[in-house]
Design an enzyme around this catalytic site. Structure first.
Site, mmCIF file in Angstrom:
data_model
loop_
_atom_site.group_PDB
_atom_site.id
_atom_site.type_symbol
_atom_site.label_atom_id
_atom_site.label_comp_id
_atom_site.label_asym_id
_atom_site.label_seq_id
_atom_site.Cartn_x
_atom_site.Cartn_y
_atom_site.Cartn_z
ATOM 1 N N GLU A 94 124.099 -33.830 43.817
ATOM 2 C CA GLU A 94 125.264 -33.409 43.802
ATOM 3 C C GLU A 94 125.290 -32.752 45.165
ATOM 4 O O GLU A 94 124.496 -32.235 45.769
ATOM 5 C CB GLU A 94 125.563 -32.552 42.860
ATOM 6 C CG GLU A 94 125.719 -32.996 41.469
ATOM 7 C CD GLU A 94 126.140 -32.134 40.296
ATOM 8 O OE1 GLU A 94 126.636 -32.595 39.278
ATOM 9 O OE2 GLU A 94 126.027 -30.757 40.392
ATOM 10 N N CYS A 107 127.617 -28.155 51.421
ATOM 11 C CA CYS A 107 126.342 -27.848 50.876
ATOM 12 C C CYS A 107 125.579 -28.920 50.206
ATOM 13 O O CYS A 107 126.016 -29.656 49.444
ATOM 14 C CB CYS A 107 126.531 -26.752 49.585
ATOM 15 S SG CYS A 107 125.440 -26.177 48.507
ATOM 16 N N CYS A 114 114.438 -30.121 40.894
ATOM 17 C CA CYS A 114 113.618 -29.137 41.894
ATOM 18 C C CYS A 114 112.363 -28.879 41.147
ATOM 19 O O CYS A 114 112.096 -28.864 39.685
ATOM 20 C CB CYS A 114 114.362 -27.939 41.957
ATOM 21 S SG CYS A 114 113.785 -26.977 43.137
ATOM 22 N N CYS A 118 113.306 -21.295 39.311
ATOM 23 C CA CYS A 118 114.108 -20.256 39.263
ATOM 24 C C CYS A 118 114.670 -20.069 38.007
ATOM 25 O O CYS A 118 115.624 -20.889 37.547
ATOM 26 C CB CYS A 118 115.000 -20.245 40.615
ATOM 27 S SG CYS A 118 114.020 -20.467 41.958
ATOM 28 N N CYS A 121 118.914 -20.599 37.708
ATOM 29 C CA CYS A 121 119.230 -21.833 38.374
ATOM 30 C C CYS A 121 119.437 -23.109 37.526
ATOM 31 O O CYS A 121 118.357 -23.471 36.807
ATOM 32 C CB CYS A 121 118.244 -22.327 39.725
ATOM 33 S SG CYS A 121 118.850 -23.709 40.268
ATOM 34 N N GLY A 165 117.558 -28.846 44.949
ATOM 35 C CA GLY A 165 115.979 -28.914 45.531
ATOM 36 C C GLY A 165 115.555 -27.696 46.534
ATOM 37 O O GLY A 165 116.364 -26.973 46.889
ATOM 38 N N GLU A 166 114.371 -27.705 46.813
ATOM 39 C CA GLU A 166 113.760 -26.844 47.772
ATOM 40 C C GLU A 166 113.575 -27.653 48.996
ATOM 41 O O GLU A 166 112.559 -28.323 49.175
ATOM 42 C CB GLU A 166 112.346 -26.359 47.415
ATOM 43 C CG GLU A 166 111.556 -25.590 48.156
ATOM 44 C CD GLU A 166 112.237 -24.462 48.878
ATOM 45 O OE1 GLU A 166 112.801 -23.353 48.323
ATOM 46 O OE2 GLU A 166 112.150 -24.529 50.290
ATOM 47 N N LEU A 221 116.307 -14.462 48.180
ATOM 48 C CA LEU A 221 115.374 -13.280 48.204
ATOM 49 C C LEU A 221 115.615 -12.846 46.471
ATOM 50 O O LEU A 221 114.768 -12.664 45.913
ATOM 51 C CB LEU A 221 115.582 -12.093 48.947
ATOM 52 C CG LEU A 221 114.356 -11.121 49.138
ATOM 53 C CD1 LEU A 221 113.199 -11.474 49.560
ATOM 54 C CD2 LEU A 221 114.854 -10.108 50.151
ATOM 55 N N HIS A 222 116.534 -12.105 46.446
ATOM 56 C CA HIS A 222 117.202 -11.715 44.992
ATOM 57 C C HIS A 222 116.369 -10.477 44.456
ATOM 58 O O HIS A 222 116.683 -9.856 43.624
ATOM 59 C CB HIS A 222 117.099 -12.864 43.850
ATOM 60 C CG HIS A 222 117.658 -13.834 44.391
ATOM 61 N ND1 HIS A 222 119.039 -13.880 44.866
ATOM 62 C CD2 HIS A 222 117.285 -15.414 44.394
ATOM 63 C CE1 HIS A 222 119.619 -15.278 45.090
ATOM 64 N NE2 HIS A 222 118.493 -16.177 44.859
ATOM 65 N N CYS A 339 127.243 -21.727 43.364
ATOM 66 C CA CYS A 339 125.772 -21.589 43.565
ATOM 67 C C CYS A 339 124.933 -21.581 42.165
ATOM 68 O O CYS A 339 125.133 -20.747 41.320
ATOM 69 C CB CYS A 339 125.584 -20.127 44.358
ATOM 70 S SG CYS A 339 124.935 -20.350 45.860
HETATM 71 S S1 SF4 Z 1 117.328 -25.645 43.473
HETATM 72 FE FE1 SF4 Z 1 116.758 -23.590 44.565
HETATM 73 S S2 SF4 Z 1 117.213 -21.984 43.250
HETATM 74 FE FE2 SF4 Z 1 117.075 -23.830 41.886
HETATM 75 S S3 SF4 Z 1 114.927 -23.927 41.110
HETATM 76 FE FE3 SF4 Z 1 114.959 -25.195 43.064
HETATM 77 S S4 SF4 Z 1 114.445 -23.735 44.580
HETATM 78 FE FE4 SF4 Z 1 115.064 -22.279 42.784
#
Ligand code: SF4
Length: 346
Positions: A94, A107, A114, A118, A121, A165-166, A221-222, A339
């Site tokens: 997406e 975005c 991923c 997290c 997420c 994704g990272e 960061l969070h 987000c």
């Molecule tokens: S997409 Fe971003 S926030 Fe979600 S699990 Fe992966 S790294 Fe973490």
């Protein structure tokens, strides 16, 4: 025996020129085809009308053009657009267009699913299926640029790598895509309009600094307390804040580019004075700003946005310490485009 044809867009211009030379043709033909692929966005070899039919057939015999396809497009009440993008192997990612009065921001995703976990997420629940290729990342941007021109009468102004994704776990392909986005042969965008957002992989942050990248860096960061951050972002156990701090100091020493910290405040998780004090301290290490992001619950309610008072306390304390802070209202909530909500639900 069936052979798998190569995606022609994985070839650089030089490689295409060499290919044509090996075929006994002129290297210049490679420039022509490259222009069709990248500047004119050809989806098939038949689109290449100034290339002979024989050459087009030869290309067809050797290559495929793996364009993405926007499967579904949803529009939010607030103007946000979410694309579900089908890749050549049927997988879906997406990407989102976020319009404001002055900007149109894309975005984009860098992986299918991923590999990180997290807890807040929705993408994390998909697990990582594969990395996106540079052209699949680039195509998401082009699709959003076209939608921006169509619906908002202006081209895309900014890009954030904050989709699925990272990005630093798919570093080489993200860099190749950004090279294409910023090159005159691609979209010619300034790298200063691009932000790569990472959960913070120290060795890759240092590598980016060594590579002399020109785009902006944002860190999800969070929390600036290891125990809290590890609870919500388990990979922090392997890359604790001290390592992140060291990598960010290295980044700033080399690039002189300020860092943005993305920060969500959750009820009962990171909404105490101790959490704020830790963030203020962390912000002193490297020039930075803090983006406090409104959260969108993804399910049962383990993570809930903190109270307005808790948010205000964060803002007051950061400002009192002369740290720039912005509050980002969430966009596209009604279509799960906000987000942390991207999870291929449409
Ligand atoms: S997409 Fe971003 S926030 Fe979600 S699990 Fe992966 S790294 Fe973490």
């Amino acid at each position: 025996m069936a052979t798998t044809k190569k995606d022609i867009r994985a070839l650089s211009k030089e490689q295409l020129r060499e290919f044509f030379e090996k075929q006994g043709d002129k290297a210049f033909r490679g420039n022509q085809v490259y222009e069709w692929l990248w500047q004119k966005g050809a989806h098939s070899f038949d689109d290449m009308t100034n290339v002979s039919i024989e050459t087009r057939q030869m290309l067809e015999d050797n290559f495929v053009i793996n364009h993405i396809k926007v499967d579904t497009m949803q529009r939010s009440n607030d103007g946000t657009i979410k694309n579900a993008v089908r890749l050549h192997d049927g997988l879906i990612v997406e990407s989102v267009l976020i319009p404001t009065k002055t900007r149109t921001t894309a975005c984009v995703s860098s992986q299918v699913g991923c590999s990180l976990d997290c807890k807040f997420c929705a993408t994390a629940r998909l697990k990582r299926m594969r990395n996106l290729n540079p052209d699949e990342i680039y195509d998401q941007v082009v699709a959003i640029d076209n939608e921006s021109k169509l619906y908002f009468k202006r081209p895309l102004s900014n890009i954030v790598f904050m989709g699925m994704g990272e990005p630093l776990m798919n570093y080489n392909n993200v860099i190749k895509a950004i090279d294409k986005i910023t090159s005159e042969e691609g979209l010619g965008m300034s790298p200063k309009r691009i932000t790569v957002s990472t959960s913070g992989v120290p060795k890759m942050i240092k590598k980016m600094a060594d590579d002399g990248v020109k785009f902006n860096l944002a860190i999800s960061l969070h929390s600036a307390i290891d125990e809290v951050r590890t609870t919500i972002m388990p990979f922090n156990d392997n890359f604790p804040l001290e390592d992140l701090r060291e990598a960010l100091e290295y980044w700033y020493a080399k690039t002189k580019s300020k860092i943005s910290y993305e920060y969500v405040v959750w009820n009962g998780i990171n909404d105490t004075q101790k959490d704020i004090d830790a963030l203020v301290k962390f912000c002193k290490y490297v020039p930075c700003k803090v983006n406090i992001i409104e959260y969108n619950p993804i399910d049962d309610g383990e993570f809930q946005q903190a109270s307005p008072e808790a948010l205000q306390n964060y803002i007051d304390c950061l400002e009192k310490n002369r740290i720039v802070v912005n509050v980002r209202r969430s966009r596209g909530k009604d279509i799960d485009a906000a987000c942390g909500q991207l999870a291929n639900k449409s």
